[in-house]
Scaffold this active site. Sequence first.
Site, short mmCIF file in Angstrom:
data_model
loop_
_atom_site.label_atom_id
_atom_site.label_comp_id
_atom_site.label_asym_id
_atom_site.label_seq_id
_atom_site.Cartn_x
_atom_site.Cartn_y
_atom_site.Cartn_z
N HIS A 76 -6.87 0.56 9.65
CA HIS A 76 -5.74 1.34 9.14
C HIS A 76 -5.76 2.80 9.61
O HIS A 76 -4.85 3.56 9.28
CB HIS A 76 -5.65 1.25 7.61
CG HIS A 76 -6.65 2.03 6.85
ND1 HIS A 76 -6.33 3.18 6.17
CD2 HIS A 76 -7.97 1.82 6.64
CE1 HIS A 76 -7.41 3.64 5.57
NE2 HIS A 76 -8.42 2.84 5.84
N GLY A 87 -13.90 -0.16 7.04
CA GLY A 87 -14.97 0.69 7.53
C GLY A 87 -16.13 0.78 6.56
O GLY A 87 -17.30 0.83 6.97
N CYS A 104 -10.55 16.64 -7.70
CA CYS A 104 -10.47 16.88 -9.14
C CYS A 104 -11.27 15.81 -9.87
O CYS A 104 -10.97 14.63 -9.76
CB CYS A 104 -9.02 16.84 -9.60
SG CYS A 104 -8.80 17.18 -11.35
N THR A 142 -13.63 -16.92 5.39
CA THR A 142 -12.53 -17.28 6.28
C THR A 142 -11.88 -16.03 6.84
O THR A 142 -11.56 -15.09 6.10
CB THR A 142 -11.48 -18.12 5.52
OG1 THR A 142 -12.11 -19.27 4.99
CG2 THR A 142 -10.35 -18.53 6.45
N SER A 188 -12.25 1.17 11.42
CA SER A 188 -11.31 0.65 10.44
C SER A 188 -9.92 0.56 11.05
O SER A 188 -9.46 1.48 11.72
CB SER A 188 -11.28 1.55 9.20
OG SER A 188 -10.42 1.02 8.22
#
Length: 384
Positions: A200, A71, A324, A236, A198
Amino acid sequence: MKTVYLDNNATTAVDPEVLDAMLPYLRDLYGNPSSMHTFGGQVGDAVETARARLAALLGASPKEIIFTSCGSESDNTAVWSALRTQPEKRHLITTRVEHPAVLNVAQYWEQQGYSVTYLSVDAKGRLDLDEYARALTDDTALVSIMFANNEVGNIYPIQCMAETAKERGVLFHTDAVQAVGKMPIDLSHLPVDMLSLSGHKIHAPKGIGALYVRKGVRFRPFLRGGHQELGRRAGTENVPCIAGIGMAAKLAGEHIQDERVYVAQLRDKLENGIIARVPDCMVNGDPENRLPNTSNIAFKNVEGEAILLMLDQLGICASSGSACTSGSLEPSHVLRSIGVPFNYAHGSVRLSLSHYTTEEEVDYVIEHLPGVIETLRAISPFKD
């Protein structure tokens, strides 16, 4: 110890059918899809099958789909192309609550001399459409606004915002990484010029994404080299992952109703169960207009990372609304933009579900999370 995975906005499990679709191209069908011989040609056919499946999920034409690595690459490519094809325009519009894949890109171009308007949000994370309309100028090269927020789940009014941009002759890009597969998207009726996604996030593997570019929109490649992707993205093709995202797109279309109903019901049960058992907590974002799988809850006078550590010891995976950095805890830019009080924002936790989430897992979290908050508040340095 059983793992209860409630961090699906970060990444999702690869669906077994997706893995099965990938394996032949990792094991036996290893040819280059650009080769002239039959062995490579059948691999090329798999790429085009995946492209057609992804296009079908989005209501697009297969030729409007460019495969990328993720993404973030898709977002970068969209902004790069819009600016390079319109060198006479020097203005961008985005929001203060974008994913860093857009926000940091906008800040980079600002450093290069471009003007950037960062739209603000209200206390529920909603955009002001009047502010947006005023921000559009003849110098605006691109509007880039996320379809749905990755932290609080807000769904933004992309339809009307894209229509407004079109009326002004301005290109419109949307980062739909969190939206694709969780809600219907029909690009035959949605006038966006470019859309990022994206793999995933929809139960495909990491390392594969796509960029939709509407037919007729001028385009400048981000990666140059070979002729792959009709000359729009060199390199590729990652055929196993492309086959995977194609199958994931097919399955996502089949599971859309589960996301909208079953997953939303589980999310509401989880959220209501926590709120009923934990005093001094609040839901961040817009509960009436958000993704069906996302709940971001702020707990007063506790620290988010401590919550996550204790949940992890119980086998519960979640994300914090604070980051953090160099030992200094600061609430995320999204929560700061919304204006969540610091003593709540510091203890914000995002719980994101999928159609793999079970009611038993939701019950487990409802049972154990209240005790975590009680324990942490007893030792918390934060006081009213």
